[in-house]
Design a protein around this motif. Structure first.
Motif, PDB file in Angstrom:
ATOM      1  N   TRP A 220      28.562  19.989  13.405  1.00 12.08           N
ATOM      2  CA  TRP A 220      29.796  19.454  13.971  1.00 12.08           C
ATOM      3  C   TRP A 220      30.960  19.759  13.034  1.00 12.08           C
ATOM      4  O   TRP A 220      30.869  19.559  11.828  1.00 12.08           O
ATOM      5  CB  TRP A 220      29.620  17.946  14.189  1.00 12.08           C
ATOM      6  N   ARG A 221      32.064  20.216  13.596  1.00  9.05           N
ATOM      7  CA  ARG A 221      33.292  20.488  12.839  1.00  9.05           C
ATOM      8  C   ARG A 221      34.055  19.177  12.690  1.00  9.05           C
ATOM      9  O   ARG A 221      34.897  18.815  13.508  1.00  9.05           O
ATOM     10  CB  ARG A 221      34.131  21.530  13.577  1.00  9.05           C
ATOM     11  N   ALA A 222      33.730  18.426  11.637  1.00  7.46           N
ATOM     12  CA  ALA A 222      34.336  17.111  11.445  1.00  7.46           C
ATOM     13  C   ALA A 222      35.789  17.193  10.993  1.00  7.46           C
ATOM     14  O   ALA A 222      36.564  16.248  11.178  1.00  7.46           O
ATOM     15  CB  ALA A 222      33.528  16.322  10.416  1.00  7.46           C
ATOM     16  N   HIS A 223      36.145  18.323  10.403  1.00  3.61           N
ATOM     17  CA  HIS A 223      37.475  18.504   9.821  1.00  3.61           C
ATOM     18  C   HIS A 223      37.736  19.999   9.820  1.00  3.61           C
ATOM     19  O   HIS A 223      36.795  20.797   9.839  1.00  3.61           O
ATOM     20  CB  HIS A 223      37.484  17.926   8.393  1.00  3.61           C
ATOM     21  N   ILE A 230      24.781  16.655  11.284  1.00  6.16           N
ATOM     22  CA  ILE A 230      24.801  15.212  11.538  1.00  6.16           C
ATOM     23  C   ILE A 230      23.524  14.527  11.063  1.00  6.16           C
ATOM     24  O   ILE A 230      23.516  13.321  10.823  1.00  6.16           O
ATOM     25  CB  ILE A 230      25.041  14.923  13.032  1.00  6.16           C
ATOM     26  N   ASN A 231      22.451  15.299  10.880  1.00  2.12           N
ATOM     27  CA  ASN A 231      21.199  14.713  10.388  1.00  2.12           C
ATOM     28  C   ASN A 231      21.223  14.452   8.882  1.00  2.12           C
ATOM     29  O   ASN A 231      20.300  13.845   8.344  1.00  2.12           O
ATOM     30  CB  ASN A 231      20.017  15.620  10.728  1.00  2.12           C
ATOM     31  N   HIS A 232      22.267  14.952   8.204  1.00  7.55           N
ATOM     32  CA  HIS A 232      22.381  14.730   6.760  1.00  7.55           C
ATOM     33  C   HIS A 232      23.527  13.788   6.412  1.00  7.55           C
ATOM     34  O   HIS A 232      23.928  13.689   5.252  1.00  7.55           O
ATOM     35  CB  HIS A 232      22.561  16.066   6.029  1.00  7.55           C
ATOM     36  N   VAL A 258      36.981  12.817   8.098  1.00 13.04           N
ATOM     37  CA  VAL A 258      36.932  13.113   9.533  1.00 13.04           C
ATOM     38  C   VAL A 258      38.373  13.191  10.019  1.00 13.04           C
ATOM     39  O   VAL A 258      39.141  12.243   9.839  1.00 13.04           O
ATOM     40  CB  VAL A 258      36.162  12.026  10.300  1.00 13.04           C
ATOM     41  N   SER A 259      38.752  14.295  10.598  1.00 13.47           N
ATOM     42  CA  SER A 259      40.126  14.431  11.075  1.00 13.47           C
ATOM     43  C   SER A 259      40.381  13.458  12.220  1.00 13.47           C
ATOM     44  O   SER A 259      39.454  13.042  12.923  1.00 13.47           O
ATOM     45  CB  SER A 259      40.391  15.865  11.549  1.00 13.47           C
ATOM     46  N   ARG A 260      41.623  13.098  12.404  1.00  9.63           N
ATOM     47  CA  ARG A 260      41.958  12.155  13.468  1.00  9.63           C
ATOM     48  C   ARG A 260      41.543  12.707  14.837  1.00  9.63           C
ATOM     49  O   ARG A 260      41.141  11.967  15.727  1.00  9.63           O
ATOM     50  CB  ARG A 260      43.460  11.849  13.449  1.00  9.63           C
ATOM     51  N   ALA A 261      41.649  14.032  14.991  1.00  8.55           N
ATOM     52  CA  ALA A 261      41.277  14.639  16.262  1.00  8.55           C
ATOM     53  C   ALA A 261      39.785  14.507  16.548  1.00  8.55           C
ATOM     54  O   ALA A 261      39.365  14.553  17.703  1.00  8.55           O
ATOM     55  CB  ALA A 261      41.674  16.111  16.267  1.00  8.55           C
ATOM     56  N   GLN A 262      38.975  14.320  15.491  1.00  6.94           N
ATOM     57  CA  GLN A 262      37.520  14.240  15.652  1.00  6.94           C
ATOM     58  C   GLN A 262      36.989  12.804  15.576  1.00  6.94           C
ATOM     59  O   GLN A 262      35.779  12.592  15.677  1.00  6.94           O
ATOM     60  CB  GLN A 262      36.831  15.096  14.580  1.00  6.94           C
ATOM     61  N   ARG A 265      35.044  11.822  18.646  1.00  2.83           N
ATOM     62  CA  ARG A 265      33.719  12.431  18.676  1.00  2.83           C
ATOM     63  C   ARG A 265      32.756  11.693  17.755  1.00  2.83           C
ATOM     64  O   ARG A 265      31.586  11.480  18.086  1.00  2.83           O
ATOM     65  CB  ARG A 265      33.815  13.909  18.267  1.00  2.83           C
ATOM     66  N   LEU A 266      33.244  11.266  16.591  1.00  2.04           N
ATOM     67  CA  LEU A 266      32.418  10.499  15.660  1.00  2.04           C
ATOM     68  C   LEU A 266      31.937   9.203  16.315  1.00  2.04           C
ATOM     69  O   LEU A 266      30.752   8.833  16.204  1.00  2.04           O
ATOM     70  CB  LEU A 266      33.222  10.194  14.390  1.00  2.04           C
ATOM     71  N   ARG A 267      32.833   8.496  16.984  1.00  6.67           N
ATOM     72  CA  ARG A 267      32.471   7.255  17.639  1.00  6.67           C
ATOM     73  C   ARG A 267      31.433   7.492  18.743  1.00  6.67           C
ATOM     74  O   ARG A 267      30.536   6.673  18.957  1.00  6.67           O
ATOM     75  CB  ARG A 267      33.720   6.586  18.189  1.00  6.67           C
TER      76      ARG A 267
END
Length: 272
Positions: A220-223, A230-232, A258-262, A265-267
């Motif tokens: 996942w491109r978190a930033h 995501i498993n780590h 985590v960028s605000r745009a992402q 997706r995190l939630r």
């Protein structure tokens, strides 16, 4: 038979190394280029016998250079192409169509000489074939060009989600299982990949290019500067103004923003 050549590689040290080796032979290096766009122009301008062509370059990669030449009608003047690469993954097939060969970096003099001899033999075959084709109206040259284009298209198919990624750690090239990657980051154009036990550099130019090789179900491109597995993720840390950071399970327990745009997706991922 003396031959003329071009060297196309975005790494200055690689160009210098190859030029040094070629200077000990009867090959005349006409020019050098640093990217695929220059490669197309130089090949059309100089029409050399041989081109030493890097596979991974900015703009157009080595395969795209050949495809562009073929699609624009340069096939009949196509030089002998010797691919250069640091990674075995690009040399699994020897590109045995129309005198294609490959060299692995760092260059070995004996292997360079072998590739040159092969190119020299193929040039002689092409010249004798051209003379015969003029006399007999032979169309097999067009067939070979078509076969080469088909091979290039096959090689350009993304190697998506293969099990391993190549990393350079000091002078070693390491094959790493995707599942072992904690995260990757980019800084000043250099991509660093981190696992629980080591870190190394990827030869990919961008994180987008790296993502094309990774399984989208777990990466996942978190930033804009980080890709995470995501498993780590060890911990999701609430941060300033409803933002979050990710604490990874590498040795340093690296914290990744985590960028605000992402954030949405995190939630979704963790039902926050």
């Amino acid at each position: 038979m003396a031959m003329t050549a071009l060297i196309i590689d975005d790494e200055e040290l690689a160009r210098e190394e190859l030029k040094y080796l070629l200077d000990t032979t009867d090959v005349e290096v006409l020019a050098q280029g640093t990217n695929g766009i220059e490669a197309v122009d130089l090949i059309r301008t100089h029409q050399p016998d041989v081109v030493f062509l890097d596979v991974q370059m900015p703009g157009l990669d080595g395969f795209a250079v050949l495809k562009k030449l073929l699609e624009h009608g340069d096939g009949e003047h196509l030089p002998q192409i010797i691919f250069a690469t640091a990674f075995d993954q690009y040399a699994v097939k020897a590109f045995d169509v129309n005198a294609i060969d490959y060299l692995l970096k760092p260059f070995d003099k004996a292997r360079v000489l072998q590739a040159l001899e092969r190119a020299r033999q193929r040039l002689q075959e092409v010249h004798s074939h051209d003379d015969s084709a003029v006399k007999h109206g032979d169309l097999s040259g067009d067939i070979r060009i078509g076969a080469l284009l088909k091979l290039i298209e096959q090689q350009q198919q993304p190697q998506r989600h293969s099990g391993k990624i190549v990393l350079q750690a000091q002078s070693r090239l390491l094959l790493i299982d995707q599942k072992d990657i904690c995260f990757a980051s980019i800084d000043e154009g250099v991509i660093t990949v981190v696992t629980p036990t080591l870190e190394g550099q990827s030869k990919c130019r961008t994180l987008e290019e790296l993502l094309d090789l990774l399984d989208p179900s777990i990466f996942w491109r978190a930033h804009r500067s980080y890709v995470v597995n995501i498993n780590h993720i060890k911990e999701v840390v609430p941060w300033f103004k409803s933002s979050y950071q990710l604490r990874m399970d590498d040795k340093k327990q690296t914290e990744i923003p985590v960028s605000r745009a992402q954030t949405r997706r995190l939630r979704e991922l963790f039902k926050l």
